[in-house]
Design an enzyme around this catalytic site. Sequence first.
Site, short mmCIF file in Angstrom:
data_model
loop_
_atom_site.label_atom_id
_atom_site.label_comp_id
_atom_site.label_asym_id
_atom_site.label_seq_id
_atom_site.Cartn_x
_atom_site.Cartn_y
_atom_site.Cartn_z
N ASP A 95 0.69 -1.08 -0.24
CA ASP A 95 0.01 -0.32 -0.36
C ASP A 95 1.16 1.22 0.03
OD1 ASP A 95 -2.08 -1.95 0.11
OD2 ASP A 95 -2.68 -0.93 2.02
N HIS A 143 3.87 -2.31 2.66
CA HIS A 143 3.42 -0.73 2.18
C HIS A 143 5.24 -1.29 1.67
CE1 HIS A 143 0.82 -1.00 5.52
NE2 HIS A 143 0.39 0.46 4.66
#
Length: 300
Positions: A97, A243
């Site tokens: 992400d 991430h």
Amino acid sequence: MGSWIRHQPAKKQIRLSPSALGSIREKSRGARKCFAADAAALKTPTAAPSPTPEADYEELRLQDFSEPNPDFSEKSRTKRYIYNGSREGKLIALTYDDGPHPTYTRLLLDLLRKENVPATFFLLGKNVAAQPEIAREITAQGCEIGIHTFTHPDLRKLSTEKISEELSKSIEEVCNATGVTPRIFRPPYGSSNEHVARIAYEMKLDIFYWDIDTDDYRSSVTAEQMIQKIMKDIRGGAIILMHDRGQKQIETTARIIQPLREQGYEFVTCSRLMDEVRLRRYEKSKAAGSDAAAGANRRP
């Protein structure tokens, strides 16, 4: 977290058009160009059923957005959220992400390319606008792009107009950068409500969550802890959340690939996970219909 079984089929009966029958063509995956290379490399998985002549993946996907009166109450909308793929096989998905990051996304892409691993990147529209060439690199090597809004707000705090703007602007930026229309979405913080679910449905966006959270956003969490968490909780259909904004995510990714492959797991994109779920669901529905017809024919 939920199970893939919770992602229920649409109330409308699945009826594939004649054009969807016959041999599976490249169009079923070409419709999702952002992981075309993934499809070409992995179109016959060993851990899940191969595509059949009766199924066109994109048409099956669109059946989940064909309800005449969809319900978005809390109980109903959570059934639409996708937390994992089928537990019956050994397909798993790496997801990242908040990118693209000018440094770490490229380092991660270099690693994934070297290991021949497809992954899914849920990108922020503002970051795509700033780094469009990295978004193009993501799709060019067979990874998938999903949207993660434009500015990373808590969508529950926004009006419906602002929610729509966050999603549509993100889609536009990805399209401008890559020529690909994203078909999947992950809400920032996993924060959703009736309005978010309805707007995503109207945009025909699958909403993906995760079932393995590495907690990598915490500065105190180390790569070693992330690896232990993944290896302990891994199972078929897992969607792993990380991430692409730090060295520990790259280290974790590098160190889990071979051990997971040795356990028989196969890395695919999020949409590929749902392709297999929908295919299994369609095949079961088709078999049930055949059994019912056969039973009727046997009646005196």
